[in-house]
Design a protein around this motif. Structure first.
Motif, PDB file in Angstrom:
ATOM      1  N   TYR A  30       0.823  -1.214   0.000  1.00 38.68           N
ATOM      2  CA  TYR A  30       0.000   0.000   0.000  1.00 38.68           C
ATOM      3  C   TYR A  30       0.860   1.269   0.000  1.00 38.68           C
ATOM      4  CZ  TYR A  30      -3.497   3.359   1.766  1.00 38.68           C
ATOM      5  OH  TYR A  30      -4.332   4.440   1.945  1.00 38.68           O
ATOM      6  N   GLN A  31       1.929   1.259   0.802  1.00 39.17           N
ATOM      7  CA  GLN A  31       2.786   2.432   0.912  1.00 39.17           C
ATOM      8  C   GLN A  31       3.567   2.729  -0.367  1.00 39.17           C
ATOM      9  OE1 GLN A  31       4.766   1.320   4.767  1.00 39.17           O
ATOM     10  NE2 GLN A  31       4.250   3.430   5.340  1.00 39.17           N
ATOM     11  N   LYS A  32       3.647   1.732  -1.252  1.00 40.05           N
ATOM     12  CA  LYS A  32       4.315   1.949  -2.542  1.00 40.05           C
ATOM     13  C   LYS A  32       3.392   2.651  -3.536  1.00 40.05           C
ATOM     14  CE  LYS A  32       7.382  -2.054  -2.017  1.00 40.05           C
ATOM     15  NZ  LYS A  32       7.681  -3.440  -2.472  1.00 40.05           N
ATOM     16  N   GLY A  33       2.194   3.039  -3.075  1.00 39.89           N
ATOM     17  CA  GLY A  33       1.278   3.780  -3.926  1.00 39.89           C
ATOM     18  C   GLY A  33       0.234   2.930  -4.609  1.00 39.89           C
ATOM     19  N   ASN A  34       0.142   1.643  -4.238  1.00 39.02           N
ATOM     20  CA  ASN A  34      -0.823   0.740  -4.864  1.00 39.02           C
ATOM     21  C   ASN A  34      -2.159   0.748  -4.134  1.00 39.02           C
ATOM     22  OD1 ASN A  34       1.102  -0.581  -6.790  1.00 39.02           O
ATOM     23  ND2 ASN A  34       2.071  -1.261  -4.896  1.00 39.02           N
ATOM     24  N   ASN A  35      -3.235   0.536  -4.867  1.00 44.16           N
ATOM     25  CA  ASN A  35      -4.489   0.119  -4.247  1.00 44.16           C
ATOM     26  C   ASN A  35      -4.366  -1.371  -3.948  1.00 44.16           C
ATOM     27  OD1 ASN A  35      -6.100   2.457  -4.137  1.00 44.16           O
ATOM     28  ND2 ASN A  35      -6.531   2.304  -6.331  1.00 44.16           N
ATOM     29  N   VAL A  36      -4.866  -1.802  -2.790  1.00 34.58           N
ATOM     30  CA  VAL A  36      -4.676  -3.188  -2.372  1.00 34.58           C
ATOM     31  C   VAL A  36      -6.004  -3.810  -1.957  1.00 34.58           C
ATOM     32  CG1 VAL A  36      -3.429  -4.779  -0.868  1.00 34.58           C
ATOM     33  CG2 VAL A  36      -2.363  -2.604  -1.522  1.00 34.58           C
ATOM     34  N   PRO A  91      -5.768   2.935   6.813  1.00 35.24           N
ATOM     35  CA  PRO A  91      -7.215   2.826   6.600  1.00 35.24           C
ATOM     36  C   PRO A  91      -7.569   1.468   6.001  1.00 35.24           C
ATOM     37  CG  PRO A  91      -6.233   4.154   4.862  1.00 35.24           C
ATOM     38  CD  PRO A  91      -5.129   3.840   5.832  1.00 35.24           C
ATOM     39  N   VAL A  92      -8.545   0.788   6.560  1.00 39.20           N
ATOM     40  CA  VAL A  92      -8.855  -0.570   6.120  1.00 39.20           C
ATOM     41  C   VAL A  92     -10.327  -0.855   6.328  1.00 39.20           C
ATOM     42  CG1 VAL A  92      -8.258  -1.549   8.387  1.00 39.20           C
ATOM     43  CG2 VAL A  92      -8.172  -3.003   6.348  1.00 39.20           C
ATOM     44  N   ASP A 122     -15.088  -0.903  -5.269  1.00 38.28           N
ATOM     45  CA  ASP A 122     -14.643   0.313  -5.965  1.00 38.28           C
ATOM     46  C   ASP A 122     -14.815   1.544  -5.074  1.00 38.28           C
ATOM     47  OD1 ASP A 122     -13.821  -0.884  -8.320  1.00 38.28           O
ATOM     48  OD2 ASP A 122     -15.760  -0.662  -9.311  1.00 38.28           O
ATOM     49  N   ASN A 123     -15.915   1.593  -4.345  1.00 39.14           N
ATOM     50  CA  ASN A 123     -16.188   2.715  -3.459  1.00 39.14           C
ATOM     51  C   ASN A 123     -15.146   2.809  -2.344  1.00 39.14           C
ATOM     52  OD1 ASN A 123     -17.789   4.921  -2.386  1.00 39.14           O
ATOM     53  ND2 ASN A 123     -18.521   3.486  -0.830  1.00 39.14           N
ATOM     54  N   GLU A 124     -14.802   1.667  -1.763  1.00 42.13           N
ATOM     55  CA  GLU A 124     -13.801   1.658  -0.684  1.00 42.13           C
ATOM     56  C   GLU A 124     -12.409   2.019  -1.215  1.00 42.13           C
ATOM     57  OE1 GLU A 124     -14.618   1.546   2.315  1.00 42.13           O
ATOM     58  OE2 GLU A 124     -16.647   0.719   2.210  1.00 42.13           O
ATOM     59  N   LEU A 125     -12.075   1.520  -2.401  1.00 40.58           N
ATOM     60  CA  LEU A 125     -10.773   1.847  -2.985  1.00 40.58           C
ATOM     61  C   LEU A 125     -10.666   3.328  -3.326  1.00 40.58           C
ATOM     62  CD1 LEU A 125     -10.246  -1.211  -5.379  1.00 40.58           C
ATOM     63  CD2 LEU A 125      -9.078  -0.776  -3.206  1.00 40.58           C
ATOM     64  N   VAL A 131      -8.778  -2.980   1.282  1.00 35.95           N
ATOM     65  CA  VAL A 131      -9.996  -3.790   1.360  1.00 35.95           C
ATOM     66  C   VAL A 131      -9.622  -5.241   1.609  1.00 35.95           C
ATOM     67  CG1 VAL A 131     -12.086  -4.532   0.157  1.00 35.95           C
ATOM     68  CG2 VAL A 131     -11.190  -2.224  -0.213  1.00 35.95           C
ATOM     69  N   ILE A 132     -10.192  -5.818   2.650  1.00 30.42           N
ATOM     70  CA  ILE A 132      -9.951  -7.231   2.971  1.00 30.42           C
ATOM     71  C   ILE A 132     -11.249  -8.001   2.758  1.00 30.42           C
ATOM     72  CG2 ILE A 132      -9.186  -8.885   4.705  1.00 30.42           C
ATOM     73  CD1 ILE A 132      -7.793  -6.561   6.117  1.00 30.42           C
ATOM     74  N   VAL A 133     -11.175  -9.059   1.964  1.00 31.88           N
ATOM     75  CA  VAL A 133     -12.359  -9.840   1.588  1.00 31.88           C
ATOM     76  C   VAL A 133     -12.231 -11.265   2.113  1.00 31.88           C
ATOM     77  CG1 VAL A 133     -13.728 -10.723  -0.344  1.00 31.88           C
ATOM     78  CG2 VAL A 133     -12.695  -8.438  -0.487  1.00 31.88           C
TER      79      VAL A 133
END
Length: 401
Positions: A30-36, A91-92, A122-125, A131-133
């Motif tokens: 996440y800290q590398k700028g990615n959506n996860v 944030p999670v 999509d809304n959470e991202l 986002v954990i599923v």
């Protein structure tokens, strides 16, 4: 900004220390700028424990209620991982399968994903939440909880990666990639840097437990960029893709599957329609059949043998007893003291002599072959269960893997 889907298996989240280790991997990404987006399995032996608890109450519970029970294992994992990430200051948001939009058919215990409504994710991202599923689960059109069966969390992760058009889907396990054979059985097995979808699909179908075959099939269909790596080390993993850089190797790996039973229906009439009666009946009861062998007809009769998972052997035997009685056959035989040993490699399409070399290795190891099945990129044989490990090592050495 890239989107990365990461899946973590049960051993990766089995206790608090492992959960925090996973949280570190996720937050680093996440800290590398990615959506996860993260998909988790149930912790350690949770699923087995839940099955045992069900057995204490009802030895024959409905599949619907088992789905309700088993889905809680992944929900425990997702919430604990979310708590760990919260504690680290990120944030999670955790989501169950139905909250994440997994819509499935109604086959409890082994449902198939129909579609994914990705609006919630999509809304959470968009809020830059991790986002954990909860993997392995969804909901059917009657709003009942369903589970996806064996390897369901792998399938959940790849399905999400496809639906979200993720740049990468990483499957974290307790091994650091795909090996030429099970390293616990073959000391000389080595990790492959990359492998094709087709080769991985065959290996997964033939007993290589690192990935479930449904997830590989889906990754190939939708072109998902897939990687298998370990959550316990920093080592690079194995990339699974359509085309690999190196020239096709003759043999990529050896797999062993002990979850096999052979059913033989003996002395059935040698006439049109018998095979259809047998395999249509099995298909109607959703019994998966693998290797099939039919003997040459003699005295107006023939023998038909096939393999099924051990969990299906009782049902398959009952179905074959019915057909045997109707057709006037001479009996039904079951043997589960067997193992399926296979070699896989796209290179064997253009190289004669692969089967001969495999059979020679087994002969030198004094391993008897009971049945044989082939395709363009694999050869499978049935051997005695006690000979399985010896067979894998002999083949691995013969092809100098």
């Amino acid at each position: 900004m890239n989107l990365v889907v990461q899946k973590f298996g049960g051993t990766s989240v089995k206790d608090a220390q492992r959960v925090f280790n996973v949280a570190k991997i996720v937050t680093d990404t996440y800290q590398k700028g990615n959506n996860v987006v993260v998909v988790v399995s149930a912790q350690g032996d949770t699923t087995d424990d839940l099955i045992a608890k069900a057995g204490e109450i009802n030895p024959n519970p409905s599949k619907r209620e088992m789905d309700v029970l088993l889905s809680t294992g992944e929900q425990i994992s997702m919430s604990l991982l979310a708590m760990a990430i919260e504690r680290m200051g990120f944030p999670v948001k955790s989501l169950t399968g139905w909250q994440a939009g997994f819509l499935t058919d109604s086959t409890h215990g082994s449902s198939r994903i129909r579609r994914i409504n990705k609006e919630r994710i999509d809304n959470e991202l968009s809020k830059r939440n991790i986002v954990i599923v909860a993997g392995f689960q969804g909901i059917n059109r009657y709003d009942d909880i369903t589970t996806l069966g064996r390897g369901g969390s792998d399938t959940s992760a790849v399905a999400l990666a496809a639906a979200l058009h993720a740049d990468l889907c990483q499957i974290y396990t307790d091994v650091d990639g795909v090996y030429t054979a099970d390293p616990r059985l073959v000391p000389g097995a080595h990790k492959m840097d990359e492998i094709t979808y087709d080769e991985m699909l065959e290996l997964a179908s033939l007993g290589a437990g690192v990935l479930h075959n449904r997830s590989v099939e889906m990754a190939k269909k939708y072109g998902v960029n897939l990687e298998v790596l370990s959550s316990l080390t920093q080592n690079p993993g194995t990339k699974i893709k359509e085309v690999v850089k190196v020239e096709k190797m003759l043999i990529r790996g050896v797999a062993r599957d002990n979850d096999v039973a052979r059913i033989s229906i003996v002395g059935v009439p040698d006439q049109p329609g018998i095979a259809f009666k047998i395999f249509s009946r099995l298909a109607a009861k959703k019994v998966n059949v693998d290797i099939i062998l039919q003997s040459i007809g003699r005295d107006d009769t023939k023998d038909i043998s096939f393999t099924v998972p051990r969990s299906s052997k009782q049902l398959a035997m009952e179905l074959m007893e019915e057909i045997n009685e109707r057709c006037g056959g001479k009996g039904v035989i079951c043997d589960d003291n067997i193992s399926k040993v296979s070699i896989v490699g796209a290179g064997m399409q253009s190289n004669p002599g692969v089967a001969s070399k495999m059979f020679e290795a087994l002969a030198e190891a004094n391993v008897n072959i009971q049945m044989i099945s082939t395709s363009e990129i694999k050869i499978s044989v049935l051997v005695k269960l006690s000979d399985a490990d010896k067979a894998v090592n002999a083949i691995h050495d013969a092809f100098e893997l």
